[in-house]
Design a protein around this motif. Structure first.
Motif, PDB file in Angstrom:
ATOM      1  N   HIS A 379       0.848  -1.149  -0.012  1.00 27.88           N
ATOM      2  CA  HIS A 379      -0.014  -0.141   0.085  1.00 27.88           C
ATOM      3  C   HIS A 379       0.942   1.239  -0.042  1.00 27.88           C
ATOM      4  N   GLU A 382       2.200   1.931  -3.555  1.00 32.53           N
ATOM      5  CA  GLU A 382       0.970   2.493  -4.326  1.00 32.53           C
ATOM      6  C   GLU A 382       0.973   3.920  -4.097  1.00 32.53           C
ATOM      7  N   LEU A 383       0.942   4.127  -2.830  1.00 28.83           N
ATOM      8  CA  LEU A 383       0.839   5.779  -2.438  1.00 28.83           C
ATOM      9  C   LEU A 383       1.945   6.475  -2.907  1.00 28.83           C
ATOM     10  N   HIS A 384       3.052   6.125  -3.091  1.00 31.13           N
ATOM     11  CA  HIS A 384       4.243   6.814  -3.487  1.00 31.13           C
ATOM     12  C   HIS A 384       4.305   7.197  -5.130  1.00 31.13           C
ATOM     13  N   GLU A 385       3.550   6.045  -5.587  1.00 33.92           N
ATOM     14  CA  GLU A 385       3.670   6.054  -7.086  1.00 33.92           C
ATOM     15  C   GLU A 385       2.316   7.288  -7.390  1.00 33.92           C
ATOM     16  N   GLN A 386       1.384   7.033  -6.509  1.00 31.86           N
ATOM     17  CA  GLN A 386       0.283   8.214  -6.883  1.00 31.86           C
ATOM     18  C   GLN A 386       0.551   9.675  -6.373  1.00 31.86           C
ATOM     19  N   ASN A 387       1.315   9.848  -5.458  1.00 32.56           N
ATOM     20  CA  ASN A 387       1.685  11.047  -4.885  1.00 32.56           C
ATOM     21  C   ASN A 387       3.214  11.327  -5.019  1.00 32.56           C
ATOM     22  N   ASN A 388       3.635  11.035  -6.442  1.00 34.09           N
ATOM     23  CA  ASN A 388       5.032  11.174  -6.507  1.00 34.09           C
ATOM     24  C   ASN A 388       5.788  12.674  -6.337  1.00 34.09           C
ATOM     25  N   GLU A 398      -2.045  10.022   4.519  1.00 33.98           N
ATOM     26  CA  GLU A 398      -2.950   8.881   3.519  1.00 33.98           C
ATOM     27  C   GLU A 398      -2.981   7.701   3.660  1.00 33.98           C
ATOM     28  N   HIS A 399      -1.893   6.996   4.195  1.00 27.52           N
ATOM     29  CA  HIS A 399      -1.832   5.472   4.393  1.00 27.52           C
ATOM     30  C   HIS A 399      -2.596   5.243   5.743  1.00 27.52           C
ATOM     31  N   TRP A 406      -8.634   0.218   2.041  1.00 25.50           N
ATOM     32  CA  TRP A 406      -7.908  -0.340   0.662  1.00 25.50           C
ATOM     33  C   TRP A 406      -7.715  -1.828   0.955  1.00 25.50           C
TER      34      TRP A 406
END
Length: 437
Positions: A379, A382-388, A398-399, A406
Motif C-alpha cells: 500500500h 502504491e501511495l508513493h507512485e500516486q503522490n510522486n 494518507e496511508h 484499501w
C-alpha cells in the motif's frame, strides 16, 4: 475475632484518632466558643475584626502565615492591607495541641441543662475575655490518649471548598444574594481607615455612589472567569494575602480563613478525601430516604436498614441452602451464573459515539502484526507512485486514513492457512456495534 495464624480468638479494638464534622457540629463536640475564637487551629490567637456596618465578624491578617522577609510582610505593603505592621507578628503554632487544650478545659466548669447556675439560657452564654472553651470534650474523659493528639478535629474540606467557592464566585460575578460587596462593605472600609479610594461618595438624592474595584467585571471578563475556573486549584496563603489587598473585609469569614490550615491537616492526616464529609453526607442522604414516619425518623431508619441488611446478606445464604426453590420477593443477583457466560442483565448492543477511536485502534493493531507487513509495504508503494514528489508525512497521513478501506477493496479470498484466515478477518475492519452483558 479469630486469629487464623495463632489459632485462637482475640479482641479487636478500634481507635478514634480524628473526628470529621461540619463546623457547627465541631463546636458542639469540642466545646470551643464560636466567633472571636472560632478557628479550631488558632484558638485564642484567632485574628478577628468586627465590621460595624456589616454587623459581622471577619478573619483577616493572613500575612503572618507567610515566612519572615516575604514581600507582603514588608512595611511598605501595610497600606495595601490594614495599615498594621505584620513584621513583628508570627503565625500561631501548637495552639491546638492536645496537652495544651487539656490544661485549659480541665479548669472549665460546665453545668448541663437548659439553663446555667445564674438562670441564663444556654444559648445566651457567651465567651468572656480570654475564654476559649465552655466545656471539656467527652473524648478527653473517655479516651486517655486524646490529649496526646495534635490534631483531633479535621477541617471539613468539602464545606470549606463549597463556601469559599460560593463567596468568591458571588463577589466576582456579582451574584444577587451571594455577593458580599455593597454599601455596607464600603462603609466598613471607611471605619477601618483603609482603601480610601473605595469610600462611598454621597449623592444629592441621599444615595451613595460606589467606586469601581478591580473585582468588578464586565460581561466578557465574567465569561473568562468561568473558563478559568476549569483549572482552578486550591488557594494558598499568598493568594489569601492578595485577596486582602483588593476584596472588601466582609469577604473574609471563618471559612475563608480555614483555607490556610488545610495544607497542615493534609500533611498530618493524609489526602483530603480521607477526612472530608462527602462520605457521611452521602450516607445521611440514604438514611433520609428510609424515613417513612416523620414522627419517629430514627425508628424508620433502623427498620429499613436492618431489613435491607437481612435481604442483602441473608438472601444469598437462603438461595444456597434452597437451590431448587424460588425466593419470593428477592431479585436474582446480577452476578448469578456470570462465570458460565449467562448473567441476569441480558445483552445490550450499542454503537460507540466516537467510532473514529475504534478505527484508530484497529489501524494500530494491524501495524503490530508481522503478517500484515507485505500488505502495508504494497500500500505504501502504491501511495508513493500516486503522490510522486510529495513529502513523506503526507504519504503517511494518507496511508493511515486509507489503509483499512484499501484492504476491504482487495477482496482477499478465503485461504486454508491460519495466517491467511486472520488477514481475511482483519481486512473486514472492526464492527461498529458493541454488545454488552
Amino acid at each position: 475475632m479469630w486469629d487464623e495464624f495463632r489459632k485462637e480468638p482475640f479482641t479487636l479494638q478500634a481507635m478514634i484518632f480524628v473526628t470529621i464534622n461540619d463546623y457547627p457540629a465541631l463546636f458542639s463536640l469540642s466545646g470551643q466558643f464560636k466567633r472571636k475564637v472560632g478557628c479550631v487551629e488558632c484558638l485564642d490567637e484567632t485574628s478577628h475584626v468586627y465590621l460595624a456596618a456589616s454587623n459581622k465578624l471577619v478573619y483577616m491578617r493572613h500575612r503572618r502565615f507567610l515566612p519572615r522577609g516575604h514581600k507582603y510582610r514588608l512595611k511598605r505593603m501595610d497600606k495595601y492591607f490594614d495599615n498594621r505592621d505584620e513584621a513583628k507578628y508570627v503565625a500561631p503554632s501548637g495552639r491546638s495541641a492536645g496537652k495544651r487544650v487539656f490544661q485549659i478545659v480541665s479548669k472549665v466548669t460546665f453545668v448541663f441543662g437548659k439553663k446555667t447556675k445564674d438562670g441564663k439560657k444556654r444559648k445566651d452564654v457567651k465567651a468572656s475575655e480570654g475564654d476559649t472553651f465552655n466545656k471539656m470534650s467527652m473524648f478527653f474523659k473517655y479516651l486517655p490518649y486524646w490529649k496526646d493528639l495534635d490534631i483531633r478535629y479535621a477541617i471539613d474540606g468539602m464545606h470549606v471548598q463549597k463556601n469559599v467557592f460560593t463567596s468568591l464566585i458571588g463577589i466576582l460575578l456579582d451574584v444577587k444574594g451571594k455577593t458580599k460587596e455593597g454599601l455596607n462593605s464600603h462603609l466598613d472600609l471607611v471605619n477601618l481607615g483603609i482603601k480610601k479610594e473605595f469610600r462611598p461618595i454621597p449623592q444629592p438624592n441621599g444615595k451613595y455612589l460606589l467606586s469601581a474595584a478591580s473585582y468588578n467585571l464586565n460581561p466578557e471578563e465574567k465569561h473568562e472567569i468561568c473558563v478559568w475556573l476549569k483549572t482552578l486549584k486550591e488557594f494558598t496563603v499568598e493568594t489569601l494575602s492578595q485577596l486582602e489587598m483588593c476584596f472588601p473585609s466582609s469577604f473574609f469569614d471563618i471559612m475563608v480563613h480555614l483555607v490556610v490550615h488545610l495544607v497542615g491537616q493534609i500533611e498530618a492526616l493524609d489526602p483530603m478525601y480521607l477526612h472530608e464529609m462527602w462520605t457521611y453526607e452521602h450516607f445521611m442522604s440514604i438514611l433520609n430516604g428510609y424515613v417513612s414516619n416523620h414522627a419517629h425518623p430514627e425508628g424508620s431508619m433502623i427498620e429499613a436498614y436492618t431489613t435491607e441488611e437481612a435481604i442483602e446478606f441473608g438472601g444469598p445464604l437462603c438461595n444456597k441452602c434452597l437451590k431448587d426453590q424460588i425466593a419470593i420477593g428477592l431479585p436474582l443477583s446480577r452476578h448469578e451464573d456470570r462465570l458460565y457466560g449467562k448473567g441476569q442483565m441480558g445483552w445490550k448492543p450499542f454503537i460507540p459515539l466516537d467510532y473514529n477511536t475504534v478505527l484508530e485502534a484497529h489501524h494500530n493493531i494491524l501495524h503490530q502484526l508481522s503478517i500484515m507487513e507485505p500488505l502495508i509495504e504494497q500500500h505504501m508503494n502504491e501511495l508513493h507512485e500516486q503522490n510522486n514528489g510529495h513529502i513523506e508525512d503526507l504519504v503517511m497521513k494518507e496511508h493511515k486514513l486509507m489503509f483499512t478501506t484499501w484492504l476491504q477493496d482487495k477482496n482477499i479470498l478465503d485461504e486454508k492457512t491460519m495466517e491467511e484466515q486472520t488477514i481475511k478477518k482483519l481486512a473486514s475492519g472492526p464492527s461498529c456495534q458493541i454488545t454488552t452483558w
